[in-house]
Design a protein around this motif. Sequence first.
Motif, PDB file in Angstrom:
ATOM      1  N   TRP A   1      37.660  41.319  36.294  1.00  0.00           N
ATOM      2  CA  TRP A   1      36.759  42.362  36.826  1.00  0.00           C
ATOM      3  C   TRP A   1      35.346  42.225  35.873  1.00  0.00           C
ATOM      4  CZ3 TRP A   1      35.845  45.481  40.793  1.00  0.00           C
ATOM      5  CH2 TRP A   1      35.020  46.364  40.649  1.00  0.00           C
TER       6      TRP A   1
ATOM      7  N   HIS B   1      30.940  42.517  36.074  1.00  0.00           N
ATOM      8  CA  HIS B   1      29.782  42.779  36.653  1.00  0.00           C
ATOM      9  C   HIS B   1      29.816  43.154  38.154  1.00  0.00           C
ATOM     10  CE1 HIS B   1      27.744  40.405  33.607  1.00  0.00           C
ATOM     11  NE2 HIS B   1      27.905  39.567  33.828  1.00  0.00           N
ATOM     12  N   GLU B   2      30.774  44.347  37.933  1.00  0.00           N
ATOM     13  CA  GLU B   2      31.276  45.066  39.221  1.00  0.00           C
ATOM     14  C   GLU B   2      31.760  44.277  40.318  1.00  0.00           C
ATOM     15  OE1 GLU B   2      27.891  47.736  40.362  1.00  0.00           O
ATOM     16  OE2 GLU B   2      28.341  49.160  38.772  1.00  0.00           O
ATOM     17  N   THR B   3      32.178  43.292  39.948  1.00  0.00           N
ATOM     18  CA  THR B   3      33.068  42.110  40.901  1.00  0.00           C
ATOM     19  C   THR B   3      34.157  41.863  40.648  1.00  0.00           C
ATOM     20  OG1 THR B   3      30.502  41.656  41.471  1.00  0.00           O
ATOM     21  CG2 THR B   3      32.380  40.261  42.315  1.00  0.00           C
TER      22      THR B   3
ATOM     23  N   PHE C   1      37.261  39.076  40.584  1.00  0.00           N
ATOM     24  CA  PHE C   1      37.361  37.473  40.853  1.00  0.00           C
ATOM     25  C   PHE C   1      38.818  37.507  40.634  1.00  0.00           C
ATOM     26  CE2 PHE C   1      32.947  37.892  39.152  1.00  0.00           C
ATOM     27  CZ  PHE C   1      32.194  37.277  39.875  1.00  0.00           C
TER      28      PHE C   1
ATOM     29  N   VAL D   1      36.559  36.800  46.068  1.00  0.00           N
ATOM     30  CA  VAL D   1      35.619  37.335  45.219  1.00  0.00           C
ATOM     31  C   VAL D   1      35.184  38.553  46.372  1.00  0.00           C
ATOM     32  CG1 VAL D   1      33.162  37.075  44.314  1.00  0.00           C
ATOM     33  CG2 VAL D   1      34.695  35.228  44.385  1.00  0.00           C
ATOM     34  N   MET D   2      35.351  39.634  45.270  1.00  0.00           N
ATOM     35  CA  MET D   2      34.998  40.941  46.082  1.00  0.00           C
ATOM     36  C   MET D   2      34.130  41.883  45.186  1.00  0.00           C
ATOM     37  SD  MET D   2      37.613  43.716  47.114  1.00  0.00           S
ATOM     38  CE  MET D   2      38.843  42.698  47.912  1.00  0.00           C
ATOM     39  N   ALA D   3      33.025  42.187  45.853  1.00  0.00           N
ATOM     40  CA  ALA D   3      31.951  43.023  45.196  1.00  0.00           C
ATOM     41  C   ALA D   3      32.213  44.454  45.523  1.00  0.00           C
ATOM     42  CB  ALA D   3      30.407  42.559  45.581  1.00  0.00           C
TER      43      ALA D   3
ATOM     44  N   ARG E   1      28.200  48.709  48.213  1.00  0.00           N
ATOM     45  CA  ARG E   1      26.647  49.214  47.928  1.00  0.00           C
ATOM     46  C   ARG E   1      26.325  50.093  49.004  1.00  0.00           C
ATOM     47  NH1 ARG E   1      25.963  47.403  42.849  1.00  0.00           N
ATOM     48  NH2 ARG E   1      26.734  45.105  42.673  1.00  0.00           N
TER      49      ARG E   1
ATOM     50  N   GLN F   1      30.277  46.297  51.812  1.00  0.00           N
ATOM     51  CA  GLN F   1      31.169  45.711  50.905  1.00  0.00           C
ATOM     52  C   GLN F   1      30.985  44.165  51.136  1.00  0.00           C
ATOM     53  OE1 GLN F   1      35.103  46.826  50.234  1.00  0.00           O
ATOM     54  NE2 GLN F   1      35.045  46.335  48.097  1.00  0.00           N
TER      55      GLN F   1
ATOM     56  N   SER G   1      32.701  40.285  50.444  1.00  0.00           N
ATOM     57  CA  SER G   1      33.858  39.847  49.881  1.00  0.00           C
ATOM     58  C   SER G   1      33.977  38.313  50.662  1.00  0.00           C
ATOM     59  CB  SER G   1      35.173  40.500  50.291  1.00  0.00           C
ATOM     60  OG  SER G   1      35.482  40.561  51.635  1.00  0.00           O
TER      61      SER G   1
END
Length: 422
Positions: free
Chosen positions: A316, A318-320, A322, A371-373, A376, A383, A385
């Motif tokens: 996890w 930067h608020e993402t 991986f 990858v899942m952000a 927002r 969202q 991904s």
Amino acid sequence: KDAAGHSYRTESDAAGRFAFHNLSSGDYQAEARKEGFFLLTGQAVTLHAGSNELSLLLNHEQEVREKVQVSAPSNQIDTRDTTERSTLTARDIRDIPVPNTHALQQSLVALPEIVEDHGDNLHVAGARSSETQYIMDGFEIGDPLSGALTSHFNVDATRGAEVQAANISAGYPHSGASILSLETFDGDDRWRFGTTNPAPGINIQEGAHLGNWYPRFTFSGPLERGRFWFSDAVGIQHTFGVIKQLPSSANTFEQWAGDNLLRLQYNFSSKHLLHATLLYNRASDSNLGLDALDPQSTTVTADQRRGFVSLKDQLWLHETLFELGVAADESVLEYTPQGSEPYILLINGTSGNYFQHLRERGRRLQAVSNVMAAPRHWHGTHQLSGGANVAGLIFHQFAERGEIDALRAANPNDGTTCTSPT
């Protein structure tokens, strides 16, 4: 909930991230709940001016508990998820009565989309067994040779099963007709040991023999508290049978099978996790195909092996979220006849030795990345991904065929006398 008794509620995203906005500084009580996990309640939290970070850890339900709660919740539709899903929890798998409690496939039939045929193959949503994508902890575990679910592991190691039969997400590139996902237990900071059917039985038909025996063992705990855990589940299956229509001393068969599932988890930090899985299956049958019309000489010795290993890294940053994982598995199947004599087809059965020696080997390498952000918020919730899935298959087959003789009746009025190859 704040000190004045006011409650604030939110839901996490798929990565487990959640946020509260415009909360005042002070003392709060936090509560978190998720199906299949113990309820976390009464967690004391103190918020200071500015942004605050809070981590909540939920433990999977692993102990047997009994609780009855009568309520009438309102029916809610999650517009963010249109996939048709059915699930089984560990408690469902443990409590639903089935003919063979040591076989996971028997419990999965409790899901309405799944049926099992006479060959112990699963059919999900009416599809062929090979048209379903079988996933364990994020990786494909369908047989590289046939595509069917031939892997076995301890029923007690299963945390849950989920079927997706319609509107399947694009995140499953090999979905076919449906998805069957299996989740297994990880270890934690508590030492746990469990066993089922540890004492063997004796069968006194045709002498004294080890009877049907299906012991299971589970063992888990910390290798380093708060950071490194393991979980190991072992199952053994022994089956002994007698075909009463065959002559004594040539009418028994014996089957052995075993499986071992080892799971490891190492936390570099609360935002960086590493998972490893090792699964090994072995099965042997000395007289496969023995029945009233096929004596021991016509049977084959079956040897089946299956190995699977995977490694997954989750970070996890930067608020993402991986996620990167690699896995490899191999399946070997061999049928060996009892000899090299011709295989003879008779009107009332067979004799000689089976005509084919078969050996198959399949290997698969797979890699997944996701990858899942974090969501927002701008005119709604958004969202993003993305992911990739790469797999390669290698298949080898060796077959050696012998002589087959089909005999016909010498006298049409006497169906038991057979001469002259046809």
